[in-house]
Motif scaffolding. Structure first.
Motif, PDB file in Angstrom:
ATOM      1  N   ASP B 117     -12.617  -6.162  -3.343  1.00  0.00           N
ATOM      2  CA  ASP B 117     -12.021  -4.921  -3.819  1.00  0.00           C
ATOM      3  C   ASP B 117     -10.653  -4.722  -3.196  1.00  0.00           C
ATOM      4  N   GLU B 118      -9.643  -4.678  -4.058  1.00  0.00           N
ATOM      5  CA  GLU B 118      -8.262  -4.623  -3.575  1.00  0.00           C
ATOM      6  C   GLU B 118      -7.966  -3.354  -2.804  1.00  0.00           C
ATOM      7  N   GLU B 119      -8.454  -2.260  -3.346  1.00  0.00           N
ATOM      8  CA  GLU B 119      -8.109  -0.976  -2.733  1.00  0.00           C
ATOM      9  C   GLU B 119      -8.725  -0.856  -1.350  1.00  0.00           C
ATOM     10  N   VAL B 120      -9.962  -1.316  -1.228  1.00  0.00           N
ATOM     11  CA  VAL B 120     -10.618  -1.211   0.077  1.00  0.00           C
ATOM     12  C   VAL B 120      -9.941  -2.142   1.083  1.00  0.00           C
ATOM     13  N   HIS B 122      -6.866  -3.011   1.051  1.00  0.00           N
ATOM     14  CA  HIS B 122      -5.590  -2.388   1.400  1.00  0.00           C
ATOM     15  C   HIS B 122      -5.810  -1.252   2.394  1.00  0.00           C
ATOM     16  N   ASP B 123      -6.848  -0.486   2.155  1.00  0.00           N
ATOM     17  CA  ASP B 123      -7.179   0.635   3.043  1.00  0.00           C
ATOM     18  C   ASP B 123      -7.475   0.125   4.447  1.00  0.00           C
ATOM     19  N   HIS B 126      -4.565  -1.082   6.522  1.00  0.00           N
ATOM     20  CA  HIS B 126      -3.671  -0.042   7.020  1.00  0.00           C
ATOM     21  C   HIS B 126      -4.397   1.026   7.818  1.00  0.00           C
ATOM     22  N   ASP B 127      -5.598   0.729   8.262  1.00  0.00           N
ATOM     23  CA  ASP B 127      -6.293   1.773   9.018  1.00  0.00           C
ATOM     24  C   ASP B 127      -5.948   1.670  10.501  1.00  0.00           C
ATOM     25  N   GLU B 128      -6.607   2.493  11.307  1.00  0.00           N
ATOM     26  CA  GLU B 128      -6.196   2.590  12.709  1.00  0.00           C
ATOM     27  C   GLU B 128      -6.516   1.337  13.520  1.00  0.00           C
ATOM     28  N   ARG B 250     -18.785   1.508   3.148  1.00  0.00           N
ATOM     29  CA  ARG B 250     -17.423   1.791   3.614  1.00  0.00           C
ATOM     30  C   ARG B 250     -17.461   2.364   5.029  1.00  0.00           C
ATOM     31  N   THR B 254     -16.067   0.709   8.681  1.00  0.00           N
ATOM     32  CA  THR B 254     -15.229   1.360   9.696  1.00  0.00           C
ATOM     33  C   THR B 254     -15.881   1.241  11.070  1.00  0.00           C
ATOM     34  N   LYS B 317     -11.955  11.782  12.514  1.00  0.00           N
ATOM     35  CA  LYS B 317     -10.625  11.195  12.364  1.00  0.00           C
ATOM     36  C   LYS B 317      -9.762  11.679  13.516  1.00  0.00           C
TER      37      LYS B 317
END
Lengths: 390, 345
Positions: B117-120, B122-123, B126-128, B250, B254, B317
């Motif tokens: 999945d591209e969006e995941v 990408h997410d 770019h996460d912490e 998801r 994380t 967060k």
């Protein structure tokens, strides 16, 4: 009620323009994500579309604020973290315009359109009206959390933030605010009550309602000489992060950082209903202008539509990125929904078979007989036949 | 011959009843096999006597034993029969039935991550925690506890410190966490682990990723220290391999990334040490082993270090701010624990 949403990953504008047009038709909710993806959700057809190529985005293109570009709601202005404001055209299905609205420090806390020019406000307190010839600057104070425009009187704008009281500004008179709220009296320990306005909305033509990070919901009336809130209610245990007024203007829906969404009656000053189903903090809420629906999005990557009257969750869409802000269009999509449901029903009912054909079909099928004894004998004979020769 | 009245009750005389039953079917078969005449009462119509209606306990237990024996016998016969049939059919045999378990009956979760999945992707890029995975930062962990820890907790801290390379243990001397975080940032720590203690035992863990990473709060249970594990050898300073099992959704991704970011990038295979975080039914099992391959197929495992179970309570967060911070996920018992087959990690 959890519908499986189909996700179309859209490609660049150069490819498949007709498909893009079709997808862009009638998005009921526009959602901006923290990764910078701009999404549209069609609730009748149950589809979610990305209007950009995900891989090309960077962290600086995070969507901070959104507003309608025009009255017909065919354009959406999207404010990004790096100071750009892009305009999205719903009919064309792509971003048509991009203006650099950098100024001041911090993210966009509010976006509005006044007489064809953009009004932006950033965290450092710089409120600017971007006209072509001259720019009108208003210093609102530092640490602004939210700026909103009065839809009844578009020249009025309200701002509020952390240790930054609610102020009502007139764009045409930028020197002084029309109304500046006063903090409530000291609490029972004679300590000053801290101020932190996280979200605000215009209740009617004149009144304002705010929610604070210290769990309060307050109603202000600038028309009266009293600068203190007319109503101050303390709710819940966690900071309130989003607020929206219901269509009947008597109550308000607030969301907090742990994911509890609650409807507060402003006349009584009490909690009326609580909406369930959230796992994470709510970042943005909006009630539909006419229908009894409320859309909410937040950090748990879901967009949820609840019915205000029955508290039922009607739609729950998984959108893969943390969601920052949303816009609910005023179109009545429930009619579309019933139409699509009717179409599906009609398809099922009107099969091409006539009665005679149906009888033939049934007749051609073999009759199932319920005979246990017969089965037993069959099995016995079978096992006799299939015995392995030694 | 008149048939016995249907209201004939058969109470405490089981033997007599059976003898009466035996007579009837013989006479029936001579007349007509298939026709069920209204007058004749086949033996199957009289229900077998209910064992619980026998008042005498000894006789009741004997009957029950007989019943169980009979049932077991029938079951075995049925199994043998099925086996015989399956063998006889050979290839045509119906496939073996898979028993239903809670794991394979799991409620469908839309947030299950598709690896392409591209969006995941990408997410996540770019996460912490991305700076760890791009090798821009090296992990440096600060381990501390709640104020005034007891002996079990201090021993647990030391073992954790041995298990996680490049970690430092500091005593918490009544300091606020919010004040600890800027000090840790200035000393270039990448993660903070705070073990909370209750009733002389560690019961909670706060894992805070710095500089602006998410804060995960776990409940710890079932702690076993090095001394309590039988024949546990001492662990060495080698960098262990990290194994993350079953972090599929998801949220699971994380949390899995947060765990991975605690350990150095390159494991030292000569040390043959492995740290496992195994997720099953939302419980994360932590194990620390030393392995030895005896041959290509067999492995010997020696458990070192602490053993404990974690359960995620909330994921916030930003760095620790329980009052005003925004939560990505909160475990709400009454809303989320309604189904035994619904899991979130």
């Amino acid at each position: 009620m959890n519908a499986l949403y189909v996700d179309h990953l859209e490609t660049f504008p150069s490819q498949n323009p007709p498909a893009r047009k079709m997808a862009a038709s009638m998005q009921h909710v526009y959602v901006g994500a923290a990764t910078g993806v701009f999404k549209g959700v069609n609730l009748a057809k149950k589809t979610a579309t990305n209007f950009q190529n995900v891989a090309s985005l960077s962290k600086e293109e995070e969507i901070c604020a959104m507003c309608w570009g025009n009255q017909q709601e065919s354009q959406v202005c999207v404010g990004l973290k790096n100071g750009l404001v892009k305009t999205f055209d719903a009919e064309q299905g792509e971003f048509t315009d991009c203006t650099n609205c950098a100024g001041g420090e911090g993210r966009f806390t509010g976006l509005a359109k006044y007489q064809e020019s953009l009004v932006t406000c950033v965290e450092s307190g710089l409120l600017r009206v971007w006209k072509d010839e001259d720019k009108v600057d208003i210093e609102v104070g530092k640490d602004v959390c939210r700026m909103r425009q009065n839809h009844a009187r578009p020249h009025q704008v309200a701002t509020g933030g952390k240790e930054n009281e609610l102020k009502l500004w007139d764009i045409q008179q930028p020197e002084k605010p029309i109304f500046k709220a006063k903090n409530v009296r000291n609490d029972f320990l004679d300590l000053r009550v801290p101020v932190w306005v996280t979200d605000l909305q215009f209740l009617s033509e004149q009144k304002l309602v705010t929610c604070t990070g210290h769990r309060q919901v307050r109603v202000y009336d600038p028309a009266t000489p009293q600068r203190r809130p007319a109503l101050s209610v303390e709710l819940g245990e966690y900071a309130l992060t989003a607020l929206s007024v219901t269509p009947d203007s008597h109550s308000v829906i607030v969301g907090d950082s742990q994911g509890s969404m609650v409807m507060v009656d402003l006349r009584m000053g009490k909690v009326q209903k609580a909406f369930k189903g959230f796992a994470g903090g709510i970042r943005s809420l909006q009630c539909h202008p006419s229908l009894p629906l409320v859309a909410s999005c937040g950090l748990d990557r879901f967009l949820r539509i609840h019915d205000i009257n029955t508290k039922e969750m009607l739609h729950k869409v998984y959108l893969k990125s943390k969601l920052n802000c949303l816009l609910f269009s005023s179109a009545d999509f429930t009619q579309e929904q019933t139409e699509t449901a009717k179409k599906q029903k009609r398809k099922l009912e009107s099969s091409n078979l006539t009665e005679e054909d149906e009888d033939e079909l049934w007749g051609s099928m073999s009759v199932v007989q319920d005979s246990k004894k017969a089965d037993k004998t069959k099995r016995k004979s079978k096992s006799k036949k299939l015995k392995k020769p030694k | 011959m008149t048939c016995p009245p249907t209201s004939w009750s058969i109470p405490n005389f089981p033997k007599m009843a059976t003898s009466k039953k035996k007579k009837m079917p013989v006479r029936e078969e001579t007349q007509d096999v298939e026709n069920d005449s209204a007058m004749a009462v086949p033996s199957s119509a009289i229900p077998p006597p209910n064992i619980s209606s026998i008042k005498n306990k000894m006789r009741r237990t004997q009957e029950f034993i007989k019943l169980k024996r009979q049932r077991r016998k029938e079951k075995k016969e049925l199994q043998k029969k099925k086996k015989r049939e399956a063998e006889a059919l050979g290839d045509e045999a119906p496939p073996k039935k898979v028993p239903r378990t809670i794991e394979n009956m799991r409620v469908f979760d839309e947030t299950m991550v598709d690896p392409q999945d591209e969006e995941v992707l990408h997410d996540e890029a770019h996460d912490e925690m991305a700076s760890y995975f791009t090798r821009d930062t090296r992990p440096k962990v600060l381990i501390t506890s709640s104020d005034r820890p007891r002996s079990t907790t201090t021993r647990f801290l030391k073992e954790l410190g041995q298990c996680i390379p490049n970690s430092e243990i500091y005593y918490r001397r009544g300091l606020d966490l919010k004040k600890v975080i800027p000090q840790a940032l200035s000393k270039e720590f990448t993660d903070i682990i705070v073990i909370n203690e209750d009733r002389r035992k560690p019961n909670g863990m706060l894992l805070c990723h710095l500089p602006d990473g998410p804060t995960a709060h776990f409940k710890i249970s079932n702690v076993k220290l090095h001394d309590e594990i039988k024949r546990a050898p001492k662990s060495t300073e080698h960098h262990p391999e990290v194994i993350l099992n079953n972090f599929n959704t998801r949220l699971g991704h994380t949390v899995g990334r947060m765990f991975a970011a605690l350990f150095p990038h390159d494991p030292q295979f000569s040390g043959r040490q492995a740290v496992t975080f195994h997720n099953q039914r939302d419980f994360i099992f932590f194990r620390h082993h030393r392995y030895l391959f005896k041959n290509n197929k067999r492995v010997g495992l020696n458990e070192l270090g602490p053993r404990f179970t974690l359960k995620l309570r909330s994921l916030q967060k930003g760095t620790f701010d329980s009052k005003f911070g925004e939560y990505e996920w909160v475990h709400k018992r009454h809303e989320m624990d309604t189904s035994r087959r619904k899991f979130f990690l």
